[in-house]
Design a protein around this motif. Sequence first.
Motif, short mmCIF file in Angstrom:
data_model
loop_
_atom_site.label_atom_id
_atom_site.label_comp_id
_atom_site.label_asym_id
_atom_site.label_seq_id
_atom_site.Cartn_x
_atom_site.Cartn_y
_atom_site.Cartn_z
N SER A 81 -3.39 -15.75 2.72
CA SER A 81 -2.03 -17.14 2.06
C SER A 81 -1.05 -16.17 1.83
N PRO A 82 0.00 -16.55 0.86
CA PRO A 82 1.06 -15.97 0.78
C PRO A 82 0.61 -15.63 -0.57
N VAL A 83 0.88 -14.07 -0.91
CA VAL A 83 0.94 -13.90 -2.31
C VAL A 83 2.32 -13.85 -2.78
N SER A 84 2.94 -14.00 -4.66
CA SER A 84 3.89 -14.48 -5.02
C SER A 84 3.51 -13.35 -5.18
N PRO A 85 5.38 -13.12 -5.50
CA PRO A 85 5.98 -11.69 -6.20
C PRO A 85 5.72 -11.23 -7.50
N VAL A 86 5.55 -12.48 -7.74
CA VAL A 86 5.26 -12.42 -9.68
C VAL A 86 3.72 -11.75 -9.96
N VAL A 87 2.13 -11.86 -8.91
CA VAL A 87 1.50 -12.00 -9.23
C VAL A 87 1.59 -10.32 -8.66
N ILE A 88 2.10 -9.55 -7.81
CA ILE A 88 2.52 -8.16 -6.74
C ILE A 88 3.08 -7.45 -8.21
N ILE A 89 4.12 -8.31 -8.54
CA ILE A 89 4.51 -7.35 -9.99
C ILE A 89 3.86 -7.26 -11.53
N GLY A 90 3.00 -8.27 -11.50
CA GLY A 90 2.43 -8.32 -12.39
C GLY A 90 0.97 -6.53 -12.93
N VAL A 91 0.43 -7.32 -11.19
CA VAL A 91 -0.82 -5.78 -10.59
C VAL A 91 -0.17 -4.56 -11.06
N LEU A 92 1.42 -4.59 -10.16
CA LEU A 92 1.71 -3.31 -10.26
C LEU A 92 1.75 -2.61 -12.20
N LEU A 93 2.55 -3.45 -13.06
CA LEU A 93 2.75 -3.23 -13.88
C LEU A 93 1.00 -2.86 -14.56
N LEU A 94 0.38 -3.58 -14.35
CA LEU A 94 -1.27 -3.19 -15.19
C LEU A 94 -1.46 -1.94 -14.54
N ALA A 95 -1.12 -1.61 -13.82
CA ALA A 95 -2.34 -0.37 -13.35
C ALA A 95 -1.13 0.82 -13.56
N ALA A 96 0.62 0.65 -14.25
CA ALA A 96 1.32 1.57 -14.75
C ALA A 96 0.50 1.43 -16.15
N ALA A 97 0.60 0.65 -16.60
CA ALA A 97 0.18 1.12 -17.92
C ALA A 97 -1.19 1.45 -17.99
N LEU A 98 -2.13 1.21 -17.07
CA LEU A 98 -3.39 2.47 -17.93
C LEU A 98 -3.58 3.43 -16.91
N PHE A 99 -2.47 3.82 -15.74
CA PHE A 99 -2.04 5.01 -15.53
C PHE A 99 -1.92 5.77 -17.08
N GLY A 100 -0.45 5.48 -17.75
CA GLY A 100 -0.46 6.05 -18.47
C GLY A 100 -0.71 6.67 -19.97
N ILE A 101 -2.21 5.45 -19.84
CA ILE A 101 -2.97 5.02 -21.05
C ILE A 101 -3.33 6.39 -20.29
N LEU A 102 -4.43 6.40 -19.73
CA LEU A 102 -5.02 7.73 -19.38
C LEU A 102 -4.31 8.92 -19.23
N LEU A 103 -3.14 8.96 -18.58
CA LEU A 103 -2.63 10.42 -18.66
C LEU A 103 -2.33 10.79 -20.43
N ARG A 104 -2.44 9.95 -21.27
CA ARG A 104 -1.87 10.30 -22.66
C ARG A 104 -2.63 10.66 -23.37
#
Length: 93
Positions: free
Chosen positions: A7-30
């Motif tokens: 099934s086609p994945v919306s670019p909005v979903v991909i961007i949302g998942v990437l932003l969530l992963a970046a936020a979690l990585f930043g919190i853990l690093l801090r």
Amino acid sequence: MSGLFSSPVSPVVIIGVLLLAAALFGILLRKRSRSANRPFGRRSTSTLGRQSCSYCRRKVPAKELTFYAGPSKVVGVCRQCRPQAERQALMRL
């Protein structure tokens, strides 16, 4: 044409998942950097910012020490021991 996904994945979903992963990585690093800078033991507030005189070993505030250069080392002396360091012909830093 069949792709990786059925099934086609919306670019909005991909961007949302990437932003969530970046936020979690930043919190853990801090969190990791904060815990690494924490000292192991607590220092008492009475000895904080105090250093000992090289001659009499009395604890004085760090601003009251005068530093002199000897032939093999640097010494920090209090007001009472300052004449002793000057008699030894140590150079003031």
